[in-house]
Structures are given as structure tokens and as C-alpha cells.
Design an enzyme around this catalytic site. Structure first.
Site, PDB file in Angstrom:
ATOM      1  N   LYS A  13       0.832  -1.214   0.000  1.00  0.00           N
ATOM      2  CA  LYS A  13       0.000   0.000   0.000  1.00  0.00           C
ATOM      3  C   LYS A  13       0.868   1.266   0.000  1.00  0.00           C
ATOM      4  O   LYS A  13       0.627   2.192  -0.764  1.00  0.00           O
ATOM      5  CB  LYS A  13      -0.930   0.011   1.235  1.00  0.00           C
ATOM      6  N   ARG A  87      -9.611   0.679   8.688  1.00  0.00           N
ATOM      7  CA  ARG A  87      -8.993  -0.589   9.025  1.00  0.00           C
ATOM      8  C   ARG A  87     -10.025  -1.565   9.573  1.00  0.00           C
ATOM      9  O   ARG A  87      -9.709  -2.689   9.890  1.00  0.00           O
ATOM     10  CB  ARG A  87      -7.997  -0.268  10.130  1.00  0.00           C
ATOM     11  N   ARG A 126      11.716  -5.841   5.202  1.00  0.00           N
ATOM     12  CA  ARG A 126      11.562  -4.397   4.947  1.00  0.00           C
ATOM     13  C   ARG A 126      12.529  -3.580   5.819  1.00  0.00           C
ATOM     14  O   ARG A 126      12.744  -3.872   6.978  1.00  0.00           O
ATOM     15  CB  ARG A 126      10.138  -3.956   5.250  1.00  0.00           C
ATOM     16  N   ARG A 160      11.352  -1.671  11.298  1.00  0.00           N
ATOM     17  CA  ARG A 160      10.241  -1.280  12.169  1.00  0.00           C
ATOM     18  C   ARG A 160      10.058  -2.313  13.289  1.00  0.00           C
ATOM     19  O   ARG A 160      10.185  -3.511  13.044  1.00  0.00           O
ATOM     20  CB  ARG A 160       8.945  -1.190  11.348  1.00  0.00           C
ATOM     21  N   ARG A 171      -0.372  -8.918  13.511  1.00  0.00           N
ATOM     22  CA  ARG A 171      -0.917  -8.017  12.476  1.00  0.00           C
ATOM     23  C   ARG A 171      -1.712  -8.802  11.430  1.00  0.00           C
ATOM     24  O   ARG A 171      -2.740  -8.336  10.947  1.00  0.00           O
ATOM     25  CB  ARG A 171       0.222  -7.239  11.805  1.00  0.00           C
TER      26      ARG A 171
END
Ligand code: AP5
Length: 214
Positions: A13, A87, A126, A160, A171
Site C-alpha cells: 500500500k 482498518r 523491509r 520497524r 498483524r
């Protein structure tokens, strides 16, 4: 055109929003980024959000909706891409009311689909530039010279906290329980567009562009 991108964590996203901003000059509204800025600045909002984010849980709706309301009021006619909001269905309903209040409309809700096994790899690999927020991946999008951010030259490239294994599992569960039902919500409103998020980022962006034209 005003759109939102939704999908599982790691679907791309943020990556696709950056392309949309570059190509169409849309205003990028990412609730995750807004929370991360608040955490960096150690504001009361940031302190509250951090407790939830580090564990991979959703920040309470009241906090999140108020934050988005402020941003929408400041748009002054610019078209937008919402990333990470809504969300859950309650946030979807709140968004409709907020947009009504500022006389704006949502044109499309674009769902980016990626299989779970690929998501875990994307999230755990990431890396992010602390200075400018540019997003990398250790395997698929490494730093060009191995240590400096390609965009700003920054040297603080970090992982992160919520990209660590325990948070990723939470998540993905939160996504399945709360965010996935938004597909039905937007299908019923005739706003749902589904985009296959597999393959390289440019190919996904071409699909996204085609879906905006149709
Ligand atoms: P947020 O920052 O929104 O996280 P997220 O939704 O989990 O999404 P991500 O940022 O992890 O992934 P993405 O889909 O943007 O993927 P990206 O492009 O970076 O939210 C974080 C937290 O904030 C939440 O957990 C929650 O606590 C809180 N929060 C936020 N919004 C909230 C809300 N509305 N309500 C309540 N709480 C909220 O890509 C990921 C990686 O994959 C990158 O390394 C990238 O290089 C790579 N990649 C991207 N596309 C491709 C591709 N096509 N092929 C290969 N690799 C790719």
C-alpha cells in the site's frame, strides 16, 4: 479522484501510494506514517499509539478517527489516497460521515491482494530510512550503495519494531478479523476494485492505473 488502498500488512500500500503521489500529485494520507511521526516527536498521541503498534494491534478507533478528521479538513480540494484507513467497518462508516462533513466523495476502494507466505517475507525484509521514510527490502529493493538511502543519502536505515516476527503474526490475525471484512463493505457500496499485488512493483502499479481508468 479520491481513493483508498487497503489490504494485508505488506501488500504494498505504501509503495503504490508513493507511485500515485509521484504520477498524479495526490495527497498521501497514511495513518501508520502519521502515528510514526507522532512517536518520533514523542507527542501524547505518539505515546498512546506506540503501545498498540509495537504489539501489532490496532490503535483505538476514537484516536485514529479524530486524527484522520483533522487531515481531511485540511485538504482544501486536493485529491487523496488513503493508506491504512479505514482498518475496520466502524472506521469505514466513520470515514463516510467525515467525507460528507467536508463535502468530499470516495471514488474507489482498492484492495491489494497478496498471499500470506509472501507477506511475511516482505515484512521481515523491509527496511526504512529514518530520515525520509523511503522503504527498502533487503532482497527485492536493497540500498543501491549498501549503506545510504537512495532518496536522501541518510545512513539510519532501520527495521520497524512491528516487522519483528511476533508482531507480524498479530498483524496478520488483526487483518483477517477486522480489515478483510471491509471487502464486503465496499463491494456492497459498488466501490470495491481488486488488484493482484503479486509480481514486481511496476507491474502492480500498471494494474492499479488500469483499475483507476476503468
Ligand atoms: P501501517 O504502517 O499502515 O502498516 P500496515 O497496514 O501493516 O502496512 P505496511 O506499512 O506494513 O505495509 P504496506 O502494505 O504499506 O507495504 P509496503 O509498501 O511498505 O500501520 C502500522 C500500525 O499502525 C498498525 O499495525 C496499527 O497499529 C497502526 N494503525 C495504522 N492505521 C491504523 C488504523 N486505521 N486504525 C488503527 N490502527 C492503525 O511494502 C512492504 C515491503 O514489501 C517493502 O519492503 C517493499 O519494498 C516490499 N514490496 C512492496 N511491493 C512489493 C512487490 N510488488 N513485490 C515485492 N516486494 C514488494
Amino acid at each position: 479522484m479520491n481513493i483508498l488502498l487497503f489490504g494485508p500488512p505488506g501488500a504494498g500500500k505504501g509503495t503504490q501510494s508513493a507511485f500515485l503521489v509521484e504520477r498524479h500529485g495526490m495527497k498521501h494520507i497514511s495513518t501508520g506514517d502519521l502515528f510514526r511521526v507522532a512517536i518520533k516527536n514523542n507527542t501524547p498521541l505518539g505515546q498512546e499509539a506506540k503501545n498498540y503498534m509495537d504489539k501489532g494491534k490496532l490503535v483505538p478507533d476514537s484516536v485514529t478517527i479524530n486524527m484522520v478528521a483533522e487531515v481531511l479538513q485540511s485538504l482544501k480540494g486536493a485529491s487523496f489516497v488513503l493508506d491504512g484507513f479505514p482498518r475496520n467497518v466502524a472506521q469505514g462508516e466513520a470515514l463516510e460521515a467525515l467525507l460528507d462533513r467536508v463535502n468530499l466523495n470516495l471514488d474507489k476502494a482498492i484492495f491489494i491482494e497478496v498471499p500470506i507466505n509472501e507477506l511475511t517475507e516482505r515484512l521481515s525484509g523491509r527496511r526504512v530510512c529514518r530520515n525520509c521514510g523511503a522503504v527498502y527490502h533487503i532482497a527485492t529493493k536493497p540500498l543501491k550503495n549498501g549503506k545510504n538511502c537512495d532518496s536522501c543519502g541518510g545512513t539510519d536505515i532501520y527495521q520497524r519494531d512491528d516487522d519483528k516476527p511476533e508482531s507480524i503474526v498479530t498483524r496478520l490475525n488483526v487483518y483477517a478479523d477486522f480489515t478483510k471484512p471491509l471487502k464486503e463493505y465496499y463491494r456492497k457500496k459498488n466501490k470495491l476494485v481488486e488488484v493482484d499485488g503479486r509480481e514486481d512493483v511496476e507491474k502492480v502499479f500498471s494494474r492499479l492505473e488500469r483499475s483507476l481508468e476503468s
